[in-house]
Design a protein around this motif. Structure first.
Motif, PDB file in Angstrom:
ATOM      1  N   GLN B  52       0.565  -1.486  -0.668  1.00 36.87           N
ATOM      2  CA  GLN B  52       0.101  -0.031  -0.143  1.00 36.87           C
ATOM      3  C   GLN B  52       0.666   1.669   0.118  1.00 36.87           C
ATOM      4  O   GLN B  52       0.947   2.045  -0.838  1.00 36.87           O
ATOM      5  CB  GLN B  52      -1.060   0.006   1.344  1.00 36.87           C
ATOM      6  N   ALA B  53       2.124   1.524   0.766  1.00 40.72           N
ATOM      7  CA  ALA B  53       2.429   2.599   0.833  1.00 40.72           C
ATOM      8  C   ALA B  53       3.719   2.295  -0.035  1.00 40.72           C
ATOM      9  O   ALA B  53       4.533   3.357   0.174  1.00 40.72           O
ATOM     10  CB  ALA B  53       2.929   2.777   2.449  1.00 40.72           C
ATOM     11  N   GLY B  54       3.837   1.666  -0.131  1.00 40.06           N
ATOM     12  CA  GLY B  54       5.169   1.347  -1.681  1.00 40.06           C
ATOM     13  C   GLY B  54       6.706   1.769  -0.900  1.00 40.06           C
ATOM     14  O   GLY B  54       7.539   1.406  -1.383  1.00 40.06           O
ATOM     15  N   GLN B  55       6.776   0.951   0.236  1.00 42.49           N
ATOM     16  CA  GLN B  55       8.069   1.065   1.452  1.00 42.49           C
ATOM     17  C   GLN B  55       9.101  -0.631   1.254  1.00 42.49           C
ATOM     18  O   GLN B  55       8.082  -1.070   0.605  1.00 42.49           O
ATOM     19  CB  GLN B  55       7.742   1.691   2.356  1.00 42.49           C
ATOM     20  N   VAL B  56       9.744   0.269   0.812  1.00 42.50           N
ATOM     21  CA  VAL B  56      10.572  -1.569   1.510  1.00 42.50           C
ATOM     22  C   VAL B  56      11.141  -1.685   2.651  1.00 42.50           C
ATOM     23  O   VAL B  56      11.730  -0.837   3.657  1.00 42.50           O
ATOM     24  CB  VAL B  56      12.336  -1.301   0.288  1.00 42.50           C
ATOM     25  N   THR B  57      10.950  -2.985   2.530  1.00 35.59           N
ATOM     26  CA  THR B  57      10.734  -3.744   4.364  1.00 35.59           C
ATOM     27  C   THR B  57      11.528  -4.686   4.527  1.00 35.59           C
ATOM     28  O   THR B  57      10.932  -5.271   3.980  1.00 35.59           O
ATOM     29  CB  THR B  57       9.851  -3.469   5.388  1.00 35.59           C
ATOM     30  N   PHE B  58      12.960  -4.662   4.809  1.00 31.76           N
ATOM     31  CA  PHE B  58      13.879  -5.840   5.215  1.00 31.76           C
ATOM     32  C   PHE B  58      13.772  -6.983   6.437  1.00 31.76           C
ATOM     33  O   PHE B  58      13.986  -7.402   7.284  1.00 31.76           O
ATOM     34  CB  PHE B  58      15.323  -5.984   4.818  1.00 31.76           C
ATOM     35  N   GLY B  59      12.451  -5.677   7.705  1.00 32.36           N
ATOM     36  CA  GLY B  59      13.190  -5.876   8.455  1.00 32.36           C
ATOM     37  C   GLY B  59      11.395  -5.561   9.506  1.00 32.36           C
ATOM     38  O   GLY B  59      11.533  -6.062  11.138  1.00 32.36           O
ATOM     39  N   GLN B  60      10.926  -6.823   8.650  1.00 27.58           N
ATOM     40  CA  GLN B  60       9.574  -7.333   9.725  1.00 27.58           C
ATOM     41  C   GLN B  60       9.608  -7.917  10.253  1.00 27.58           C
ATOM     42  O   GLN B  60       9.113  -8.205  11.450  1.00 27.58           O
ATOM     43  CB  GLN B  60       8.333  -6.789   8.367  1.00 27.58           C
ATOM     44  N   GLY B  61      10.299  -8.487   9.902  1.00 28.93           N
ATOM     45  CA  GLY B  61      10.400 -10.386  11.494  1.00 28.93           C
ATOM     46  C   GLY B  61      11.024  -9.358  12.632  1.00 28.93           C
ATOM     47  O   GLY B  61      10.129 -10.611  13.967  1.00 28.93           O
ATOM     48  N   ALA B  62      11.543  -8.079  13.115  1.00 33.52           N
ATOM     49  CA  ALA B  62      11.934  -7.540  13.919  1.00 33.52           C
ATOM     50  C   ALA B  62      10.782  -7.085  14.625  1.00 33.52           C
ATOM     51  O   ALA B  62      11.169  -7.032  15.795  1.00 33.52           O
ATOM     52  CB  ALA B  62      13.114  -6.728  13.746  1.00 33.52           C
ATOM     53  N   LEU B  63       9.964  -6.748  13.949  1.00 28.05           N
ATOM     54  CA  LEU B  63       8.396  -6.195  15.004  1.00 28.05           C
ATOM     55  C   LEU B  63       7.252  -7.290  15.492  1.00 28.05           C
ATOM     56  O   LEU B  63       7.101  -7.010  16.202  1.00 28.05           O
ATOM     57  CB  LEU B  63       7.939  -5.377  14.046  1.00 28.05           C
ATOM     58  N   VAL B  64       7.326  -8.142  14.360  1.00 22.74           N
ATOM     59  CA  VAL B  64       7.011  -9.496  15.328  1.00 22.74           C
ATOM     60  C   VAL B  64       8.191 -10.358  16.199  1.00 22.74           C
ATOM     61  O   VAL B  64       7.058 -10.657  17.440  1.00 22.74           O
ATOM     62  CB  VAL B  64       7.544 -10.809  13.889  1.00 22.74           C
ATOM     63  N   LEU B 106      15.856   9.262   3.378  1.00 17.31           N
ATOM     64  CA  LEU B 106      16.116   7.997   2.385  1.00 17.31           C
ATOM     65  C   LEU B 106      14.547   7.599   1.946  1.00 17.31           C
ATOM     66  O   LEU B 106      13.905   7.618   2.327  1.00 17.31           O
ATOM     67  CB  LEU B 106      17.030   6.976   2.971  1.00 17.31           C
ATOM     68  N   GLY B 107      15.304   6.616   0.096  1.00 18.59           N
ATOM     69  CA  GLY B 107      14.627   6.838  -0.117  1.00 18.59           C
ATOM     70  C   GLY B 107      14.883   5.110  -1.081  1.00 18.59           C
ATOM     71  O   GLY B 107      16.052   4.566  -0.629  1.00 18.59           O
ATOM     72  N   GLY B 108      14.082   4.253  -1.109  1.00 15.72           N
ATOM     73  CA  GLY B 108      14.365   2.737  -2.061  1.00 15.72           C
ATOM     74  C   GLY B 108      15.056   1.900  -1.265  1.00 15.72           C
ATOM     75  O   GLY B 108      14.797   1.857   0.118  1.00 15.72           O
ATOM     76  N   LEU B 109      16.311   1.500  -2.079  1.00 10.20           N
ATOM     77  CA  LEU B 109      16.726   0.732  -1.167  1.00 10.20           C
ATOM     78  C   LEU B 109      17.423   1.086  -0.407  1.00 10.20           C
ATOM     79  O   LEU B 109      17.650   0.461   0.608  1.00 10.20           O
ATOM     80  CB  LEU B 109      18.336  -0.704  -2.707  1.00 10.20           C
ATOM     81  N   TYR B 110      18.140   2.637  -0.552  1.00  5.92           N
ATOM     82  CA  TYR B 110      18.684   2.738   1.266  1.00  5.92           C
ATOM     83  C   TYR B 110      18.056   2.229   2.270  1.00  5.92           C
ATOM     84  O   TYR B 110      18.369   2.273   3.321  1.00  5.92           O
ATOM     85  CB  TYR B 110      19.236   4.268   0.633  1.00  5.92           C
ATOM     86  N   PHE B 111      16.568   3.086   1.931  1.00  2.00           N
ATOM     87  CA  PHE B 111      15.974   2.732   3.070  1.00  2.00           C
ATOM     88  C   PHE B 111      15.763   1.695   3.696  1.00  2.00           C
ATOM     89  O   PHE B 111      15.791   1.035   4.323  1.00  2.00           O
ATOM     90  CB  PHE B 111      14.467   3.281   2.634  1.00  2.00           C
ATOM     91  N   GLY B 112      15.583   0.451   2.430  1.00  2.00           N
ATOM     92  CA  GLY B 112      15.373  -0.591   3.224  1.00  2.00           C
ATOM     93  C   GLY B 112      16.913  -1.107   3.640  1.00  2.00           C
ATOM     94  O   GLY B 112      16.375  -2.550   4.757  1.00  2.00           O
ATOM     95  N   MET B 113      17.386  -1.291   3.517  1.00  2.00           N
ATOM     96  CA  MET B 113      19.092  -1.708   3.912  1.00  2.00           C
ATOM     97  C   MET B 113      18.879  -1.100   5.570  1.00  2.00           C
ATOM     98  O   MET B 113      19.513  -1.745   5.826  1.00  2.00           O
ATOM     99  CB  MET B 113      20.675  -0.693   3.294  1.00  2.00           C
ATOM    100  N   SER B 114      18.174  -0.139   5.758  1.00  2.00           N
ATOM    101  CA  SER B 114      17.870   0.495   7.054  1.00  2.00           C
ATOM    102  C   SER B 114      16.969  -0.149   7.679  1.00  2.00           C
ATOM    103  O   SER B 114      17.128  -0.673   9.460  1.00  2.00           O
ATOM    104  CB  SER B 114      17.985   2.306   7.339  1.00  2.00           C
ATOM    105  N   THR B 115      16.256  -0.834   7.407  1.00  2.00           N
ATOM    106  CA  THR B 115      15.589  -1.367   8.905  1.00  2.00           C
ATOM    107  C   THR B 115      15.858  -2.809   8.165  1.00  2.00           C
ATOM    108  O   THR B 115      15.288  -3.509   9.522  1.00  2.00           O
ATOM    109  CB  THR B 115      13.934  -1.988   6.840  1.00  2.00           C
TER     110      THR B 115
END
Lengths: 385, 313
Positions: B52-64, B106-115
């Motif tokens: 929906q928001a179109g953001q990249v996230t690689f860290g959702q497991g941490a929120l779980v 940050l945006g795109g993959l750079y933000f993804g790396m921060s997650t």
């Protein structure tokens, strides 16, 4: 919701309830379940353990079975994932109706599934997890043969330091429960000799470069380094020490006692000490009985057996012996009582004598000291009390 | 949604449950349903953030993980679920909002790396904070108790997780139809254009992460109860990637995608394990067979349904 209830009721009605008094035991068969890791991070261990168990059960079946019943091993692969472990346990309990669970692998999987197994009234036997909860507090259905690392590392360190007169003992440990468990044992063993660790340093699981840790240990002038490492890190640590010209004595836990250690490490790991809870089955120099077993294993599975194959075979052997002793009317209670009275005889592998009693369901607490000499592990002592 | 429409959507799931119950036994099928529903709730978080928001996230497991640990710690201290569950949800939401802060710059993959970095930090903190989490040794979680009644039967667990999933779906549906939902989609399509229209993109992204985190926290809390034992390694990067894969397989742009993705991620490996038993001799013993077949199923789904199972062809 009413539709859902109706459907669920229909499902329940279609599933036949077994008339057998003991789940997993019929006139012809005993079903034994195992939740292993055949595809995850510990598959190198899971596959030979499963094959060792299969071999022993097939031998028992070829010899007429246990009181006329063949033993069937139902294997589930959880890949070291507790979620898959839970589902696998449910499947084995309900669909396969396993009489007992044997050699479930991995602490997260074991801790997640053990309550379910025990609640279903099934035996939980010899899981590959050094967690104390696998045998304590005492439960009539849970039995273990793998002591926490603390137990035999305490005796191993005490013996090694007492024998070698080391003055500056240090520790390199994996930064997890395994490493912390070893640390407790090493500290306790040293404390009994009035000594303490000079320094300790850790690494994160999966690390491949241990040069900074080894440099730190060398700077502390250690004369004995205990390694709470697994195979790859053991080889990395010892090789790094030798590479920088540091000929310090090192002692690795049972997790590093593997043929892979000297196969991968080569000359660099020559002289490394280790704790063995079961000898590696080397074909060269094997007794006729062991050589025959190695050959049978090789022809059955197309691979040479290792220490984990022996462990699987030994655990299955304990099961067969206890089931035999429990008599023709097999129930979980009779099996548990038979296991409590069992004293495993000496075997051609050189296994420790496993013994349980009604107040203690941990069958072995001892390891023995070994050393890599001429490219293979050689045992230096008997089981250390 | 009209009654026939609702029935049409629910019917395939009931049929699947029924078939699994007959084939595998009711407890096993209900166990599967419990896990699928729990994963679907976590998947909804990814659908909100990614689809929906179109953001990249690689860290959702941490929120779980945050939700799971909050629940395990509080339930272990005897805090009733009526308090511990909201706390787990709030911690997940706070974690999500925190993880989204780099999105302001940050945006795109750079933000993804921060997650990704956020996920590593959380995992490390769970290992180090031994006094609270028992570190790598793990934490046992008691059965979920509602009004003093322990939900330890498979049917009760399945009903609890399915009911929670339905509530979460309803909440998300309302949210997507709201002004905020429209803002998310606008940011996803063109952030600059959205801002030109007066949408506060940074705020919208933070809220997406907070909602995604809350859903992940909720799923984590249930997961902790169903599994009964949690340790930091269960919530590693692999788990985050699994959730991301779940959303893309199911269809990241649709809420139903979370449920379909969870079905594939959780139930297909089990289905393969059952089918494997039917194979003759040494085929059944082949190591890695399940992983290989699972990989083939994933590739087939991606090729045949690039928009996800619930998405358009």
């Amino acid at each position: 919701m009413r539709l859902l209830s109706t459907l669920l009721a229909a499902v329940l009605a279609t599933v036949p309830l077994s008339a057998a008094a003991t789940p997993g035991v019929s006139e012809r068969e005993i079903v034994v379940g195992t939740i292993s890791d055949l595809s995850g991070p510990t598959a190198l261990l899971g596959v030979p353990v499963r094959d060792g168990m299969l071999m022993r059960f097939e031998e028992a079946n070829a010899a007429g079975g246990v009181h006329g019943r063949s033993v069937r091993l139902a294997v589930e692969d959880a890949g070291y994932d507790p979620k898959r472990g839970i589902l696998a346990a449910r499947k084995l309990i309900q669909r396969d109706r396993a009489f007992a669970f044997i050699a479930n692998l991995g602490t997260p999987v074991v801790m997640a599934t053990m309550p379910m197994v025990l609640d279903a009234g099934r035996l939980h036997l010899f899981p590959f997890s050094p967690h104390e909860a696998t045998y304590s507090p005492l439960h009539p259905l849970k039995f273990q043969v793998f002591a926490p690392y603390q137990e035999y590392m305490e005796a191993g360190t005490r013996h090694m330091v007492g024998r070698g007169g080391y003055a500056r003992s240090c520790l390199l440990y994996q930064d997890d429960d395994y490493g912390l468990e070893v640390m407790k044992g090493v500290e306790s063993g040293l404390a009994q000799l009035g000594k303490a660790l000079v320094t300790k340093t850790s690494y994160k699981r999966g690390a491949t470069d241990l040069s900074s840790q080894v440099a730190r240990l060398r700077a502390a002038d250690c004369d004995l380094v205990v390694l709470a490492t697994v195979v790859r890190e053991t080889v990395a640590a010892v090789s790094e020490a030798r590479r920088i010209g540091w000929e310090v004595d090192m002692l690795v836990t049972a997790s590093g006692y593997s043929a892979q250690t000297h196969e991968l490490g080569g000359a660099a790991v020559e002289g490394l000490y280790g704790i063995s809870v079961l000898p590696h089955p080397y074909a060269e120099g094997a007794s006729p009985a062991l050589a025959g077993w190695i050959e049978r294993y090789r022809s059955r599975f197309g691979a040479a057996p290792n220490v984990w194959s022996v462990m699987g075979y030994t655990l299955a052997d304990l099961f067969v012996r206890a089931a035999e002793a429990a008599g023709p009317t097999l129930t979980a209670e009779r099996f548990a009582a038979a296991l409590e009275a069992l004293r495993s005889p000496p075997d051609f592998f050189g296994s420790p004598q496993y013994r349980f009693d009604p107040t203690d369901h941990l069958g072995n607490r001892h390891g023995r000291l070994a050393q890599i000499r001429n490219g293979r592990w050689e045992l230096l002592t008997d089981y250390l009390e | 949604m009209s009654a026939p429409g609702a029935l049409r959507r629910v019917a395939p799931w009931l049929l699947l449950l029924l078939a699994a119950g007959v084939w595998l036994g009711p407890d096993y099928a209900l166990g599967q349903a419990t896990m699928v529903a729990t994963y679907a709730i976590a998947g909804l978080g990814v659908v909100i953030v990614v689809g929906q928001a179109g953001q990249v996230t690689f860290g959702q497991g941490a929120l779980v993980a945050l939700g799971a640990y909050a629940e395990a710690v509080l339930a272990g201290r005897g805090v009733p679920v009526i308090l511990s569950l909201p706390a787990a949800v709030a911690l997940g939401a706070a974690g999500g909002a925190l993880a989204s802060l780099p999105a302001w710059r940050l945006g795109g993959l750079y933000f993804g790396m921060s997650t990704l970095a956020f996920a590593l930090l959380v995992e490390e903190a769970l290992v180090r904070w031994e006094g609270l989490t028992r570190g790598a040794a793990g934490l046992a979680t008691p059965a979920l108790a509602l009004a003093g009644v322990a939900l330890d039967a498979p049917l009760a667990q399945a009903l609890a997780s399915l009911a929670t999933l339905l509530c979460a779906l309803f909440f998300c549906r309302r949210l997507l139809a709201s002004r905020l939902g429209r803002a998310w989609r606008a940011v996803r399509e063109d952030e600059a254009a959205a801002e030109a229209c007066g949408i506060d993109a940074a705020r919208a992204k933070t809220l997406a992460f907070a909602v995604g985190g809350a859903l992940s926290g909720l799923a984590g809390a249930l997961y902790a109860h169903w599994i009964g034992f949690i340790s930091p390694e269960q919530f590693g990067l692999m788990f985050s990637f699994e959730l991301l894969m779940l959303a893309f397989i199911g269809g990241a742009r649709r809420l139903a995608g979370a449920a379909w993705g969870a079905l594939v991620i959780v139930a297909i490996p089990q289905g393969i394990a059952v089918l494997r038993d039917l194979l003759p001799g040494d085929w059944a013993r082949a190591a890695g067979l399940e992983a290989m077949l699972f990989g083939a199923v994933i590739v087939a789904v991606v090729l045949l349904r690039p928009g996800g199972i619930a998405g358009r062809r």
